[in-house]
Scaffold this motif. Structure first.
Motif, PDB file in Angstrom:
ATOM      1  N   ASP A  95       0.810  -1.218   0.000  1.00  0.00           N
ATOM      2  CA  ASP A  95       0.000   0.000   0.000  1.00  0.00           C
ATOM      3  C   ASP A  95       0.841   1.264   0.000  1.00  0.00           C
ATOM      4  OD1 ASP A  95      -2.512  -1.377   0.000  1.00  0.00           O
ATOM      5  OD2 ASP A  95      -2.192  -1.856   2.103  1.00  0.00           O
ATOM      6  N   TRP A  96       2.130   1.117  -0.236  1.00  0.00           N
ATOM      7  CA  TRP A  96       3.014   2.276  -0.340  1.00  0.00           C
ATOM      8  C   TRP A  96       2.909   2.875  -1.747  1.00  0.00           C
ATOM      9  CZ3 TRP A  96       8.434   2.092   2.345  1.00  0.00           C
ATOM     10  CH2 TRP A  96       8.279   1.708   3.682  1.00  0.00           C
ATOM     11  N   PHE A  97       3.173   4.178  -1.825  1.00  0.00           N
ATOM     12  CA  PHE A  97       3.236   4.902  -3.098  1.00  0.00           C
ATOM     13  C   PHE A  97       4.701   5.085  -3.500  1.00  0.00           C
ATOM     14  CE2 PHE A  97      -0.960   6.000  -1.521  1.00  0.00           C
ATOM     15  CZ  PHE A  97      -1.735   6.006  -2.678  1.00  0.00           C
ATOM     16  N   PRO A  98       4.965   5.336  -4.765  1.00  0.00           N
ATOM     17  CA  PRO A  98       6.348   5.499  -5.218  1.00  0.00           C
ATOM     18  C   PRO A  98       7.142   6.544  -4.437  1.00  0.00           C
ATOM     19  CG  PRO A  98       4.936   5.223  -7.112  1.00  0.00           C
ATOM     20  CD  PRO A  98       4.027   5.302  -5.904  1.00  0.00           C
ATOM     21  N   VAL A  99       6.484   7.576  -3.956  1.00  0.00           N
ATOM     22  CA  VAL A  99       7.196   8.610  -3.205  1.00  0.00           C
ATOM     23  C   VAL A  99       7.845   8.032  -1.953  1.00  0.00           C
ATOM     24  CG1 VAL A  99       5.203   9.325  -1.800  1.00  0.00           C
ATOM     25  CG2 VAL A  99       7.013  10.996  -2.351  1.00  0.00           C
ATOM     26  N   ASP A 100       7.320   6.910  -1.465  1.00  0.00           N
ATOM     27  CA  ASP A 100       7.848   6.280  -0.254  1.00  0.00           C
ATOM     28  C   ASP A 100       9.046   5.376  -0.521  1.00  0.00           C
ATOM     29  OD1 ASP A 100       5.696   7.343   1.341  1.00  0.00           O
ATOM     30  OD2 ASP A 100       4.401   5.789   0.515  1.00  0.00           O
ATOM     31  N   PHE A 101       9.341   5.112  -1.789  1.00  0.00           N
ATOM     32  CA  PHE A 101      10.386   4.148  -2.128  1.00  0.00           C
ATOM     33  C   PHE A 101      11.715   4.820  -2.430  1.00  0.00           C
ATOM     34  CE2 PHE A 101       6.704   1.498  -3.840  1.00  0.00           C
ATOM     35  CZ  PHE A 101       6.698   0.650  -2.740  1.00  0.00           C
ATOM     36  N   SER A 102      12.811   4.179  -2.009  1.00  0.00           N
ATOM     37  CA  SER A 102      14.147   4.590  -2.430  1.00  0.00           C
ATOM     38  C   SER A 102      14.343   4.170  -3.885  1.00  0.00           C
ATOM     39  CB  SER A 102      15.198   3.902  -1.558  1.00  0.00           C
ATOM     40  OG  SER A 102      15.174   2.494  -1.787  1.00  0.00           O
ATOM     41  N   LYS A 103      15.464   4.609  -4.499  1.00  0.00           N
ATOM     42  CA  LYS A 103      15.739   4.214  -5.893  1.00  0.00           C
ATOM     43  C   LYS A 103      15.869   2.698  -6.007  1.00  0.00           C
ATOM     44  CE  LYS A 103      18.737   4.932  -9.885  1.00  0.00           C
ATOM     45  NZ  LYS A 103      18.790   3.511 -10.262  1.00  0.00           N
ATOM     46  N   GLY A 104      16.549   2.090  -5.030  1.00  0.00           N
ATOM     47  CA  GLY A 104      16.699   0.649  -5.068  1.00  0.00           C
ATOM     48  C   GLY A 104      15.371  -0.071  -4.962  1.00  0.00           C
ATOM     49  N   MET A 105      14.484   0.434  -4.115  1.00  0.00           N
ATOM     50  CA  MET A 105      13.166  -0.174  -3.961  1.00  0.00           C
ATOM     51  C   MET A 105      12.343   0.004  -5.228  1.00  0.00           C
ATOM     52  SD  MET A 105      12.460   0.993  -0.034  1.00  0.00           S
ATOM     53  CE  MET A 105      10.839   0.285   0.163  1.00  0.00           C
ATOM     54  N   ARG A 106      12.470   1.142  -5.868  1.00  0.00           N
ATOM     55  CA  ARG A 106      11.770   1.368  -7.139  1.00  0.00           C
ATOM     56  C   ARG A 106      12.248   0.370  -8.191  1.00  0.00           C
ATOM     57  NH1 ARG A 106      10.013   6.957  -8.640  1.00  0.00           N
ATOM     58  NH2 ARG A 106       9.408   8.003  -6.714  1.00  0.00           N
ATOM     59  N   GLN A 107      13.561   0.129  -8.209  1.00  0.00           N
ATOM     60  CA  GLN A 107      14.099  -0.834  -9.163  1.00  0.00           C
ATOM     61  C   GLN A 107      13.554  -2.236  -8.872  1.00  0.00           C
ATOM     62  OE1 GLN A 107      15.559  -0.014 -11.733  1.00  0.00           O
ATOM     63  NE2 GLN A 107      17.033  -1.518 -12.453  1.00  0.00           N
ATOM     64  N   LYS A 108      13.419  -2.561  -7.603  1.00  0.00           N
ATOM     65  CA  LYS A 108      12.876  -3.876  -7.230  1.00  0.00           C
ATOM     66  C   LYS A 108      11.418  -4.007  -7.677  1.00  0.00           C
ATOM     67  CE  LYS A 108      15.904  -4.342  -3.213  1.00  0.00           C
ATOM     68  NZ  LYS A 108      15.980  -4.313  -1.741  1.00  0.00           N
ATOM     69  N   VAL A 109      10.657  -2.907  -7.613  1.00  0.00           N
ATOM     70  CA  VAL A 109       9.268  -2.944  -8.098  1.00  0.00           C
ATOM     71  C   VAL A 109       9.243  -3.280  -9.586  1.00  0.00           C
ATOM     72  CG1 VAL A 109       7.180  -1.582  -8.498  1.00  0.00           C
ATOM     73  CG2 VAL A 109       8.417  -1.341  -6.337  1.00  0.00           C
ATOM     74  N   MET A 110      10.143  -2.664 -10.348  1.00  0.00           N
ATOM     75  CA  MET A 110      10.211  -2.949 -11.784  1.00  0.00           C
ATOM     76  C   MET A 110      10.578  -4.417 -12.039  1.00  0.00           C
ATOM     77  SD  MET A 110       9.382  -0.023 -13.004  1.00  0.00           S
ATOM     78  CE  MET A 110       9.572  -0.350 -14.736  1.00  0.00           C
ATOM     79  N   ILE A 111      11.487  -4.947 -11.225  1.00  0.00           N
ATOM     80  CA  ILE A 111      11.895  -6.348 -11.365  1.00  0.00           C
ATOM     81  C   ILE A 111      10.720  -7.272 -11.080  1.00  0.00           C
ATOM     82  CG2 ILE A 111      13.347  -8.163 -10.372  1.00  0.00           C
ATOM     83  CD1 ILE A 111      15.471  -5.903  -9.913  1.00  0.00           C
ATOM     84  N   VAL A 112       9.992  -7.000  -9.987  1.00  0.00           N
ATOM     85  CA  VAL A 112       8.833  -7.831  -9.641  1.00  0.00           C
ATOM     86  C   VAL A 112       7.797  -7.800 -10.763  1.00  0.00           C
ATOM     87  CG1 VAL A 112       6.867  -8.067  -8.063  1.00  0.00           C
ATOM     88  CG2 VAL A 112       9.151  -7.620  -7.146  1.00  0.00           C
ATOM     89  N   ALA A 113       7.512  -6.602 -11.274  1.00  0.00           N
ATOM     90  CA  ALA A 113       6.494  -6.462 -12.321  1.00  0.00           C
ATOM     91  C   ALA A 113       6.889  -7.224 -13.587  1.00  0.00           C
ATOM     92  CB  ALA A 113       6.268  -4.985 -12.639  1.00  0.00           C
ATOM     93  N   ALA A 114       8.176  -7.197 -13.940  1.00  0.00           N
ATOM     94  CA  ALA A 114       8.632  -7.893 -15.155  1.00  0.00           C
ATOM     95  C   ALA A 114       8.668  -9.405 -14.961  1.00  0.00           C
ATOM     96  CB  ALA A 114      10.012  -7.383 -15.567  1.00  0.00           C
ATOM     97  N   PHE A 115       9.186  -9.842 -13.816  1.00  0.00           N
ATOM     98  CA  PHE A 115       9.390 -11.277 -13.609  1.00  0.00           C
ATOM     99  C   PHE A 115       8.107 -12.011 -13.239  1.00  0.00           C
ATOM    100  CE2 PHE A 115      13.777 -10.141 -13.834  1.00  0.00           C
ATOM    101  CZ  PHE A 115      14.442 -11.299 -14.212  1.00  0.00           C
ATOM    102  N   MET A 116       7.059 -11.299 -12.874  1.00  0.00           N
ATOM    103  CA  MET A 116       5.787 -11.967 -12.596  1.00  0.00           C
ATOM    104  C   MET A 116       5.044 -12.308 -13.895  1.00  0.00           C
ATOM    105  SD  MET A 116       3.440  -8.785 -11.253  1.00  0.00           S
ATOM    106  CE  MET A 116       1.880  -9.661 -11.147  1.00  0.00           C
ATOM    107  N   THR A 117       5.479 -11.724 -14.998  1.00  0.00           N
ATOM    108  CA  THR A 117       4.844 -12.015 -16.287  1.00  0.00           C
ATOM    109  C   THR A 117       5.338 -13.354 -16.819  1.00  0.00           C
ATOM    110  OG1 THR A 117       6.523 -11.047 -17.736  1.00  0.00           O
ATOM    111  CG2 THR A 117       4.891  -9.531 -16.782  1.00  0.00           C
ATOM    112  N   GLU A 118       4.712 -13.803 -17.888  1.00  0.00           N
ATOM    113  CA  GLU A 118       5.164 -15.003 -18.576  1.00  0.00           C
ATOM    114  C   GLU A 118       5.713 -14.645 -19.958  1.00  0.00           C
ATOM    115  OE1 GLU A 118       2.475 -18.566 -16.944  1.00  0.00           O
ATOM    116  OE2 GLU A 118       1.269 -16.940 -17.804  1.00  0.00           O
ATOM    117  N   ALA A 119       6.348 -13.474 -20.028  1.00  0.00           N
ATOM    118  CA  ALA A 119       6.917 -12.997 -21.285  1.00  0.00           C
ATOM    119  C   ALA A 119       7.999 -13.950 -21.786  1.00  0.00           C
ATOM    120  CB  ALA A 119       7.491 -11.592 -21.094  1.00  0.00           C
ATOM    121  N   LYS A 120       8.109 -14.064 -23.098  1.00  0.00           N
ATOM    122  CA  LYS A 120       9.117 -14.933 -23.700  1.00  0.00           C
ATOM    123  C   LYS A 120      10.471 -14.250 -23.819  1.00  0.00           C
ATOM    124  CE  LYS A 120       5.797 -17.526 -26.534  1.00  0.00           C
ATOM    125  NZ  LYS A 120       5.396 -17.851 -27.926  1.00  0.00           N
TER     126      LYS A 120
END
Length: 241
Positions: free
Chosen positions: A128-153
């Motif tokens: 329930d956190w917003f991006p303003v609450d995240f450090s740069k590293g945490m923002r990068q982790k959000v991007m990683i989670v969003a990409a790796f949860m997909t089933e992209a080829k």
């Protein structure tokens, strides 16, 4: 073959940055895209993900071209940019829900994959956190989670290690290995050559918008040079060219 680039000429105006770039990424393969700043790495990535259109040449993902089937082409790709891109008004939970809808994933299965990734990157209590609450590293982790949860080829990863702590780098590399074992192709741009040397199956070295050399680590270092030395010699040749 998950990604095929043939004689790609392209750029941001009518002046080509890329000059007949050709390389491939096979299923289950991690290909390192390396080169100096301005060599054409980001331009190549922007063409692959569909932000730029080739002047000439072709890019195929899973046999599809963007101009023929844009939806089918983009549905096969997940992208982690060098600089995290998040929506200020959306919580972490809402970002992941948006990803699920965008890729038309089975909601229950996708959330199960997401929960594992959130726990791995210590984000499971921050839904329930917003991006303003995240450090740069945490923002990068959000991007990683969003990409790796997909089933992209095809995973396209641009300088993924900046801003990540050593534990997160370790976890990301483990995830990349998992995706490879699942048959996913991965194109990774990076300057962290010691890590690339240990994990990449093949390399594409760009300079001045051209592929100067490509191959496995053994092929590139056959003359007794390390990957660092190959890269530095390439850099010197470009500067004196």
């Amino acid at each position: 073959m998950i990604l095929e680039i043939d004689d790609l000429v392209g750029g941001y105006s009518r002046v080509p940055v890329l000059k007949k770039v050709s390389f491939k990424v096979e299923e289950g393969q991690l290909v390192g895209l390396i080169g100096l700043n301005g060599a054409g790495k980001s331009t190549t990535i922007n063409h692959v993900i569909g932000l730029l259109h080739p002047f000439s040449g072709t890019i195929k993902v899973g046999g599809k071209q963007l101009k023929d089937d844009a939806e089918g082409y983009k549905a096969q790709i997940a992208y982690i940019p060098e600089t995290p891109i998040l929506y200020d008004e959306l919580t972490l939970r809402e970002h992941l829900a948006l990803t699920i809808r965008a890729y038309q994933m089975d909601e229950q299965a996708a959330w199960q994959r997401a929960q594992r990734l959130l726990k791995m990157f210590r984000l499971d209590n921050k839904l329930d956190w917003f991006p303003v609450d995240f450090s740069k590293g945490m923002r990068q982790k959000v991007m990683i989670v969003a990409a790796f949860m997909t089933e992209a080829k095809l995973l396209v990863v641009d300088e993924p290690f900046y801003g990540l702590d050593p534990l997160a780098v370790h976890d990301l590399l483990n995830l990349i290995q998992e995706k490879k074992e699942q048959g996913v192709g991965i194109l990774m741009s990076t300057h962290v050559l010691d890590t690339a040397q240990r994990y990449c199956d093949r390399f594409v070295l760009l300079a001045d918008g051209k592929v100067k050399t490509q191959g496995t680590l053994a092929e590139l270092t056959a003359g007794g040079q390390t990957l660092d030395e190959v890269y530095l010699n390439l850099a010197r040749d470009e500067q004196h060219g």
